[in-house]
Each structure stands twice: as structure tokens, then as C-alpha cells.
Design a protein around this motif. Structure first.
Motif, PDB file in Angstrom:
ATOM      1  N   SER A 207      46.683  45.060  29.337  1.00 18.27           N
ATOM      2  CA  SER A 207      45.885  45.664  30.406  1.00 18.27           C
ATOM      3  C   SER A 207      44.617  44.862  30.661  1.00 18.27           C
ATOM      4  N   ARG A 210      45.420  41.559  32.373  1.00 13.93           N
ATOM      5  CA  ARG A 210      45.700  41.749  33.794  1.00 13.93           C
ATOM      6  C   ARG A 210      44.410  41.945  34.600  1.00 13.93           C
ATOM      7  N   LYS A 211      43.455  42.661  34.040  1.00 13.15           N
ATOM      8  CA  LYS A 211      42.193  42.884  34.753  1.00 13.15           C
ATOM      9  C   LYS A 211      41.481  41.567  35.041  1.00 13.15           C
ATOM     10  N   GLU A 214      44.615  39.333  37.478  1.00 10.34           N
ATOM     11  CA  GLU A 214      45.290  39.872  38.646  1.00 10.34           C
ATOM     12  C   GLU A 214      44.318  40.329  39.735  1.00 10.34           C
ATOM     13  N   ASP A 216      45.270  42.656  41.832  1.00 11.23           N
ATOM     14  CA  ASP A 216      45.521  44.093  41.720  1.00 11.23           C
ATOM     15  C   ASP A 216      46.241  44.341  40.393  1.00 11.23           C
ATOM     16  N   PRO A 217      45.505  44.710  39.336  1.00 13.10           N
ATOM     17  CA  PRO A 217      46.135  44.917  38.020  1.00 13.10           C
ATOM     18  C   PRO A 217      47.255  45.956  38.033  1.00 13.10           C
ATOM     19  N   ALA A 218      47.202  46.895  38.980  1.00  8.93           N
ATOM     20  CA  ALA A 218      48.246  47.919  39.049  1.00  8.93           C
ATOM     21  C   ALA A 218      49.540  47.365  39.629  1.00  8.93           C
ATOM     22  N   SER A 219      49.446  46.233  40.312  1.00  5.00           N
ATOM     23  CA  SER A 219      50.624  45.563  40.864  1.00  5.00           C
ATOM     24  C   SER A 219      50.564  44.097  40.468  1.00  5.00           C
ATOM     25  N   PRO A 220      50.786  43.794  39.191  1.00  4.97           N
ATOM     26  CA  PRO A 220      50.543  42.445  38.658  1.00  4.97           C
ATOM     27  C   PRO A 220      51.461  41.386  39.237  1.00  4.97           C
ATOM     28  N   GLN A 224      54.153  40.667  34.215  1.00  8.64           N
ATOM     29  CA  GLN A 224      54.890  41.788  34.776  1.00  8.64           C
ATOM     30  C   GLN A 224      55.602  42.594  33.693  1.00  8.64           C
ATOM     31  N   THR A 225      55.768  43.871  33.978  1.00  4.92           N
ATOM     32  CA  THR A 225      56.500  44.772  33.089  1.00  4.92           C
ATOM     33  C   THR A 225      57.951  44.855  33.535  1.00  4.92           C
TER      34      THR A 225
END
Length: 247
Positions: A207, A210-211, A214, A216-220, A224-225
Motif C-alpha cells: 500500500s 503504491r502511494k 501510483e 491513483d493507488p486505488a487503481s494501480p 497490481q493485485t
């Protein structure tokens, strides 16, 4: 790398053979995924990027040689492929190997011999990867550069301040782009110990990474997951959405 961290994809339309191979390889500690037709095998392989593929030549609509040809044009270009076949004539073996196969085993097969060949191919691949990693000072992708000498990461030319663990996480993922890493394997590689089932520390570091990377960390875009399995590094501008892989 432990056998339990080694993903093997077994593709054969004879369920009895698939189950026999999977049972034996799982007893040897491998993580085994199976498919009984070519189209599904391609989807799984492109998502998972397995460490090795056991591929039957005589599949249904799309035979094993066609599958191999397609795999060699995608993300599995350098994944070892071991053909299985009832055909033992020279022309059949030559066809399989010339289309990208690394080995050819005729049926009826010995599970112990198959396991030994798998181990040998994986050892050779790991050795090549280790040598290649030792010779690389930087990894460069569109917009992202990782420098292993200065231990610096630059995003669109700007220095990104990563912690030591964040840098190690990114390094593990980026050295094998598109490969899906299970949570346990990522934890073991970075923290050099088993997570004992608690991977929250890993997820917090992902997390935080990604911050910093990215938009947009919520949409990396980079890290990726793959739902139900783990994480992968995507080097392209965009990666295809992957279906969940059951584990």
C-alpha cells in the motif's frame, strides 16, 4: 527457491494423467495448476507466468504444439515447456522441439523421471536468471527506472523516496515482470522468513509503495493485485485484466 514457491502448469486432456502428475508433483512440494484444453491453458499461463509448463501434444481443438507456439509469442517466451506425447517417432519429437519445446517425454511416463526433469530445467533457469540479475545495474521501463547501484528509483525522472523494504519489494516484482507472486513467497523473499500466515505487514508495504508510485493507488498501474493469488509488476502502459486464479 523452495519447491512450494514453484508454479507448474500441467496441460493434458486425459484427466487420469493430469491427476497422477499433479498428485506426484504436489507430494514433491510443487504448486500445481491444471488445464484440459489449449485455450484455458493459454489464459492461465499468461496470468500466472508459471515456472514450467508440462504440455500434452495431443489436445483437442488446439493441440499442444499450437499452444506452445502461442506461449512463445507472449509473456511465457522463456518459460521451460516439457512436451508429453504418445508419439515417439523422430519427426514428432523434432516438430515439438522446433516449435519451442525444451524437452519431450513419451507416454507411458514415469512420474519420478518427470519430476527429475522438471527440477533440472528449473535449476538451469534459476541459474540463468541469477547470472542475468548480477549483470544488470538498472531496470528501465516507460516512466520508471530502478538503479541497483545507487538504490534509487525515479518516476518520470523524479526521485522517489522508498524505504529499504519498499525498494526490495519493487525489485523482486520488477525483475520478473508480469509474473504473479503469491503473498507468502513475496514475504519470504523480502523478509527472509516465513510470514506464519500473517501477511498484513506485506500488504501495508505494498500500500505504501503504491502511494509513492501510483497516480491513483486505488487503481494501480505498476503493482497490481491478481485476486485470490498475489501481486505482479506490470511494465506495459496497461495490462489485461486477469481472472482470479483459485488456490
Amino acid at each position: 527457491m523452495k519447491s512450494s514457491e514453484t508454479n507448474i502448469l500441467v496441460v493434458d486432456d486425459e484427466r487420469e494423467i493430469t491427476e497422477l502428475i499433479a498428485l506426484y508433483l504436489e507430494r514433491e512440494g510443487f504448486r500445481v495448476h491444471t488445464s484440459d484444453h489449449g485455450e484455458e491453458a493459454l489464459r492461465i499461463a499468461e496470468t500466472l507466468i508459471p515456472d514450467l509448463i508440462v504440455l500434452d501434444v495431443s489436445l483437442g481443438k488446439m493441440d499442444g504444439v499450437e499452444v506452445c507456439r502461442s506461449l512463445r509469442q507472449g509473456a511465457c517466451a522463456d518459460v521451460p515447456i516439457l512436451f508429453l506425447s504418445c508419439k515417439s517417432e523422430d519427426r514428432d519429437i523434432i516438430r515439438g522441439l522446433s516449435e519451442g519445446g525444451d524437452d519431450y517425454i513419451t507416454k507411458p511416463l514415469s512420474p519420478s523421471q518427470l519430476a527429475a526433469r522438471i527440477q533440472a530445467h528449473i535449476r538451469r533457469r534459476r541459474t540463468r536468471e541469477r547470472i542475468a540479475e548480477e549483470q544488470v545495474n538498472t531496470l528501465s521501463y516507460p516512466g520508471l527506472e530502478i538503479d541497483f547501484v545507487s538504490l534509487e528509483v525515479r518516476l518520470d525522472g523524479e526521485l522517489v523516496g522508498l524505504s529499504a523494504k519498499e525498494f526490495e519489494l519493487l525489485t523482486v516484482l520488477a525483475r520478473q515482470p508480469n509474473r504473479v507472486f503469491p503473498l507468502e513467497e513475496l514475504y519470504r523473499r523480502v523478509w527472509q522468513s516465513d510470514s506464519m500466515g500473517d501477511t498484513r505487514t506485506l500488504m501495508v508495504h505494498i500500500s505504501n509503495l503504491r502511494k509513492k508510485l501510483e497516480i491513483d493507488p486505488a487503481s494501480p498501474r505498476w503493482v497490481q493485485t491478481v485476486r485470490g493469488f498475489g501481486y505482479r509488476f506490470c511494465p506495459a502502459i496497461s495490462c489485461d485484466e486477469s481472472s482470479p486464479i483459485p488456490i
